[in-house]
Design an enzyme around this catalytic site. Structure first.
Site, PDB file in Angstrom:
ATOM      1  N   ASP A  47      13.637 -26.313   0.340  1.00 53.70           N
ATOM      2  CA  ASP A  47      11.874 -25.855   0.310  1.00 53.70           C
ATOM      3  C   ASP A  47      11.585 -25.899  -1.210  1.00 53.70           C
ATOM      4  O   ASP A  47      10.645 -26.032  -1.240  1.00 53.70           O
ATOM      5  CB  ASP A  47      11.276 -25.197   1.242  1.00 53.70           C
ATOM      6  CG  ASP A  47      12.243 -23.627   0.753  1.00 53.70           C
ATOM      7  OD1 ASP A  47      13.128 -23.501  -0.454  1.00 53.70           O
ATOM      8  OD2 ASP A  47      12.002 -22.371   0.659  1.00 53.70           O
ATOM      9  N   SER A  48      12.726 -26.138  -1.971  1.00 51.12           N
ATOM     10  CA  SER A  48      12.554 -26.457  -3.543  1.00 51.12           C
ATOM     11  C   SER A  48      11.318 -27.949  -3.821  1.00 51.12           C
ATOM     12  O   SER A  48      10.643 -27.665  -4.336  1.00 51.12           O
ATOM     13  CB  SER A  48      13.747 -26.784  -4.580  1.00 51.12           C
ATOM     14  OG  SER A  48      14.429 -27.511  -3.968  1.00 51.12           O
ATOM     15  N   GLU A 118      16.938 -17.740   3.778  1.00 52.27           N
ATOM     16  CA  GLU A 118      16.697 -16.843   3.507  1.00 52.27           C
ATOM     17  C   GLU A 118      16.457 -15.175   3.866  1.00 52.27           C
ATOM     18  O   GLU A 118      16.161 -15.272   4.271  1.00 52.27           O
ATOM     19  CB  GLU A 118      15.538 -16.575   2.620  1.00 52.27           C
ATOM     20  CG  GLU A 118      16.077 -17.928   1.829  1.00 52.27           C
ATOM     21  CD  GLU A 118      14.561 -18.453   0.378  1.00 52.27           C
ATOM     22  OE1 GLU A 118      13.749 -17.277  -0.058  1.00 52.27           O
ATOM     23  OE2 GLU A 118      14.442 -19.151   0.117  1.00 52.27           O
ATOM     24  N   GLU A 185      22.378 -16.826  -5.374  1.00 54.99           N
ATOM     25  CA  GLU A 185      21.221 -17.429  -6.253  1.00 54.99           C
ATOM     26  C   GLU A 185      20.904 -16.304  -7.169  1.00 54.99           C
ATOM     27  O   GLU A 185      20.982 -15.404  -7.067  1.00 54.99           O
ATOM     28  CB  GLU A 185      19.710 -18.167  -5.349  1.00 54.99           C
ATOM     29  CG  GLU A 185      19.209 -18.119  -6.767  1.00 54.99           C
ATOM     30  CD  GLU A 185      18.514 -19.073  -6.169  1.00 54.99           C
ATOM     31  OE1 GLU A 185      17.981 -19.753  -5.561  1.00 54.99           O
ATOM     32  OE2 GLU A 185      17.176 -20.138  -7.403  1.00 54.99           O
TER      33      GLU A 185
HETATM   34  O1  KIV Z   1      15.377 -24.725  -1.529  1.00 52.76           O
HETATM   35  C1  KIV Z   1      16.239 -25.433  -2.259  1.00 52.76           C
HETATM   36  O2  KIV Z   1      16.397 -25.931  -3.133  1.00 52.76           O
HETATM   37  C2  KIV Z   1      17.189 -24.477  -2.868  1.00 52.76           C
HETATM   38  C3  KIV Z   1      18.265 -24.046  -3.494  1.00 52.76           C
HETATM   39  C4  KIV Z   1      17.618 -23.480  -4.780  1.00 52.76           C
HETATM   40  C5  KIV Z   1      19.502 -23.590  -2.973  1.00 52.76           C
HETATM   41  O3  KIV Z   1      17.082 -22.821  -1.877  1.00 52.76           O
END
Ligand code: KIV
Length: 287
Positions: A47-48, A118, A185
């Site tokens: 979701d980044s 998460e 993380e």
């Molecule tokens: O959304 C993402 O890219 C992530 C990574 C930082 C592990 O959760």
């Protein structure tokens, strides 16, 4: 040996053999193709994407529709990598049945191999419900960006003995709830290494040192495409932003100066057809 599609077993075997697992984020067809051709073990449609592709301030605004749209593009570009779709904020926190339903959409509508969510032990029941529906599910502990506000920002987690113990217990609770893998993380390297070696399932680190079973980086950080900020833990392997700007400036200049397109990029018409056309009476000739 012919290359085979990676499964959860491929990743577990790598942990058993002490071979580091490689993971990267990707959000579209070309980046998935590149990661797959580079023989990366697993692709996370993170979701980044909200921040590095869609320009949001944080990952909190990302919707299910946006995630599924990008997951489908990544699916089309991938043959071998193990594909994980990231469940966006509020797609799994409020209601367990909704969480299972949304996790199912990542599998049915977007062809993902697994989903990621998460949170620590508070997510164990949700994780179990998703897992019992037959959906492989990956946990994410340590810095959890969707709840960065609650954690007081993007800060290293597990820096005290008590916090490190809490992280270990979270990891064990998620493993017991059916997690097939964990992402950890922004956690001190020794803490992450101890957690990795305490678990049967692979633990993939991001900003968590070399003692994890594998590593994940955000594609735009490693390629140097996202320059709003670069986290301390992200190593840049290219400067594609600079290269993109250089190419676009050169294109703009070429068009402005009449250097593009040239004959190499132009389609000709046969002389005889051209002459015939010139002899054809023009529009309105017979009026
Ligand atoms: O959304 C993402 O890219 C992530 C990574 C930082 C592990 O959760």
């Amino acid at each position: 040996m012919a290359r085979k599609k990676n499964t959860v077993l491929t990743l577990q075997e790598k942990k058993q053999r002490n071979q580091p697992i490689t993971m990267v984020t990707a959000y579209d067809y070309p980046s998935a193709l590149a990661a797959d051709r580079a023989e990366i073990d697993s692709i996370l449609v993170g979701d980044s994407l909200g921040m590095v592709v869609l320009g949001y301030e944080s990952t909190v605004s990302v919707t299910m529709e946006e995630m599924l749209h990008h997951c489908r593009a990544v699916r089309r570009g991938t043959q071998y990598a193990y594909l994980i779709g990231d469940m966006p904020f509020m797609s799994y926190q409020a209601d367990r049945a909704e969480a299972v339903h949304n996790a199912g959409s990542f599998m049915k509508e977007a062809g993902m191999d697994a989903v990621k969510l998460e949170g620590g032990r508070e997510m164990a029941f949700t994780m179990r419900a998703i897992s019992e529906a037959g959906i492989p599910v990956v946990g994410h502990i340590g810095l959890t960006p969707q709840s960065a506000g609650k954690l007081g920002g993007y800060r290293v987690q597990g820096k005290t003995a008590a916090d490190a113990q809490r992280l270990l217990e979270d990891a064990l609770a998620l493993q017991a709830a059916g997690a097939i893998m964990l992402v950890i993380e922004m956690v001190p390297d020794r803490v992450a290494a101890r957690i990795s070696s305490s678990l049967r399932i692979p633990v993939i680190g991001i900003g968590a040192g070399a003692g994890c079973d594998g590593q994940v980086l955000v594609l735009h950080d490693l390629l140097g495409i996202f320059d709003r900020f670069t986290p301390k833990f992200a190593k840049r392997y290219a400067e594609l932003s600079t290269e993109m700007e250089r190419a676009l400036k050169a294109y703009g200049d070429d068009v402005a100066q009449g250097r593009f397109p040239d004959s190499e990029h132009t389609f000709p018409i046969d002389d005889s057809e051209w002459e015939k056309w010139l002899e054809t009476p023009g529009p309105g000739a017979g009026d």
